[in-house]
Scaffold this motif. Structure first.
Motif, mmCIF file in Angstrom:
data_model
loop_
_atom_site.group_PDB
_atom_site.id
_atom_site.type_symbol
_atom_site.label_atom_id
_atom_site.label_comp_id
_atom_site.label_asym_id
_atom_site.label_seq_id
_atom_site.Cartn_x
_atom_site.Cartn_y
_atom_site.Cartn_z
ATOM 1 N N LEU A 280 0.818 -0.890 -0.232
ATOM 2 C CA LEU A 280 0.351 -0.425 -0.121
ATOM 3 C C LEU A 280 0.506 1.278 0.342
ATOM 4 O O LEU A 280 1.001 2.071 -0.944
ATOM 5 N N ALA A 281 2.166 1.023 0.872
ATOM 6 C CA ALA A 281 3.050 2.440 1.318
ATOM 7 C C ALA A 281 3.517 3.201 -0.527
ATOM 8 O O ALA A 281 3.888 3.356 -0.853
ATOM 9 N N GLY A 282 3.575 1.901 -1.452
ATOM 10 C CA GLY A 282 4.526 1.261 -2.180
ATOM 11 C C GLY A 282 3.643 2.325 -3.319
ATOM 12 O O GLY A 282 4.023 2.857 -3.917
ATOM 13 N N GLY A 283 2.404 1.721 -3.212
ATOM 14 C CA GLY A 283 1.049 1.912 -4.200
ATOM 15 C C GLY A 283 0.809 3.488 -4.293
ATOM 16 O O GLY A 283 0.915 4.403 -5.101
ATOM 17 N N VAL A 284 0.834 3.768 -2.548
ATOM 18 C CA VAL A 284 0.695 5.432 -2.488
ATOM 19 C C VAL A 284 2.130 6.991 -3.543
ATOM 20 O O VAL A 284 1.681 7.565 -4.342
ATOM 21 N N ALA A 285 3.544 5.883 -3.042
ATOM 22 C CA ALA A 285 4.296 6.279 -3.252
ATOM 23 C C ALA A 285 4.512 6.331 -5.046
ATOM 24 O O ALA A 285 4.774 7.405 -5.196
ATOM 25 N N LEU A 286 3.714 5.228 -5.657
ATOM 26 C CA LEU A 286 4.221 5.171 -7.210
ATOM 27 C C LEU A 286 3.047 6.388 -8.079
ATOM 28 O O LEU A 286 3.168 6.971 -8.618
ATOM 29 N N GLY A 287 2.105 6.567 -7.213
ATOM 30 C CA GLY A 287 0.147 7.626 -7.179
ATOM 31 C C GLY A 287 1.331 8.762 -7.658
ATOM 32 O O GLY A 287 1.531 9.689 -8.242
ATOM 33 N N ALA A 288 1.855 8.932 -6.084
ATOM 34 C CA ALA A 288 2.158 9.986 -5.889
ATOM 35 C C ALA A 288 3.600 10.791 -6.590
ATOM 36 O O ALA A 288 3.488 12.294 -7.261
ATOM 37 N N GLY A 289 4.475 9.954 -6.994
ATOM 38 C CA GLY A 289 5.519 10.122 -8.158
ATOM 39 C C GLY A 289 4.557 10.158 -9.623
ATOM 40 O O GLY A 289 4.889 11.406 -10.177
ATOM 41 N N GLY A 290 4.166 9.677 -9.718
ATOM 42 C CA GLY A 290 3.296 9.527 -11.246
ATOM 43 C C GLY A 290 2.474 11.082 -11.433
ATOM 44 O O GLY A 290 2.776 11.721 -12.348
ATOM 45 N N LEU A 291 1.755 11.947 -9.965
ATOM 46 C CA LEU A 291 0.901 12.625 -10.587
ATOM 47 C C LEU A 291 2.337 13.708 -10.338
ATOM 48 O O LEU A 291 1.943 15.180 -11.210
ATOM 49 N N GLY A 292 3.853 13.760 -9.728
ATOM 50 C CA GLY A 292 4.104 14.786 -9.527
ATOM 51 C C GLY A 292 4.961 14.926 -11.046
ATOM 52 O O GLY A 292 5.115 15.544 -11.928
ATOM 53 N N ILE A 293 4.832 13.664 -11.789
ATOM 54 C CA ILE A 293 5.502 13.673 -13.027
ATOM 55 C C ILE A 293 4.630 14.114 -14.313
ATOM 56 O O ILE A 293 5.318 15.043 -15.076
ATOM 57 N N GLY A 294 3.193 13.913 -14.241
ATOM 58 C CA GLY A 294 2.299 14.103 -14.666
ATOM 59 C C GLY A 294 2.261 15.878 -14.782
ATOM 60 O O GLY A 294 2.490 16.650 -15.591
ATOM 61 N N TYR A 295 2.263 16.540 -13.744
ATOM 62 C CA TYR A 295 2.514 18.276 -13.296
ATOM 63 C C TYR A 295 3.196 18.327 -13.977
ATOM 64 O O TYR A 295 3.997 19.492 -14.913
ATOM 65 N N ALA A 296 4.828 17.636 -13.737
ATOM 66 C CA ALA A 296 6.496 18.624 -14.620
ATOM 67 C C ALA A 296 6.565 18.328 -15.904
ATOM 68 O O ALA A 296 6.825 18.838 -16.391
ATOM 69 N N VAL A 297 5.593 17.431 -16.635
ATOM 70 C CA VAL A 297 5.469 17.461 -17.723
ATOM 71 C C VAL A 297 4.875 17.983 -18.513
ATOM 72 O O VAL A 297 5.216 19.384 -19.382
ATOM 73 N N GLN A 298 3.574 18.874 -17.610
ATOM 74 C CA GLN A 298 2.608 19.521 -18.501
ATOM 75 C C GLN A 298 3.083 20.941 -18.441
ATOM 76 O O GLN A 298 2.543 21.775 -19.154
#
Length: 147
Positions: free
Chosen positions: A79-97
């Protein structure tokens, strides 16, 4: 003006002696000359008997006790890894945007600059080889061969 409050108390005038010491005068005459304020002397500090330096030995801590083996909390780690991956994905998405928005802005500014340059270099109207770049001298000789 509010008449329900009493008058302000009388502020005593201040006179200064030859050495600059302030003397406060009261409205009534003084029975004796004013005396300077001298604070009381501080009480003497009494120290206790001096202690001889002694070595203080603390008891040794008990040896560590091995805790009982516990189960691996793999669901919590997943669960912690999934939350971390999701937060990382959001961060990368915002950076790409943000990078895409910046690139679009830079591209738009470049297009505006090219358009302004093109407008500045062409004077409009006219067609031909010069592209309307200035005056053209034309000489036309016409001869009639049918005579």
């Amino acid at each position: 003006m509010d008449r329900t409050t009493p008058q302000q108390p009388f502020a005593a005038p201040v006179l200064h002696g030859p050495d600059g010491t302030p003397y406060y005068l009261t409205p009534a005459p003084l029975a004796a000359p004013p005396a300077l304020y001298h604070p009381a002397a501080p009480a003497p500090v009494v120290h206790g008997p001096a202690l001889a330096p002694t070595a203080v030995y603390l008891p040794a801590p008990p040896p560590p006790v091995d805790p009982a083996p516990v189960r691996d909390p793999w669901p919590a780690r997943l669960l912690a890894g999934g939350v971390a991956l999701g937060a990382g994905g959001l961060g990368i998405g915002y950076a790409v945007q943000a990078v895409a928005a910046a690139a679009g802005s830079v591209g738009g500014l470049a297009a505006l600059g090219v358009g302004a340059y093109a407008l500045a270099k062409t004077t409009g109207g006219g067609s031909g080889r010069g592209g309307g770049q200035g005056a053209v001298n034309i000489a036309v000789n016409v001869t009639n061969r049918n005579r």
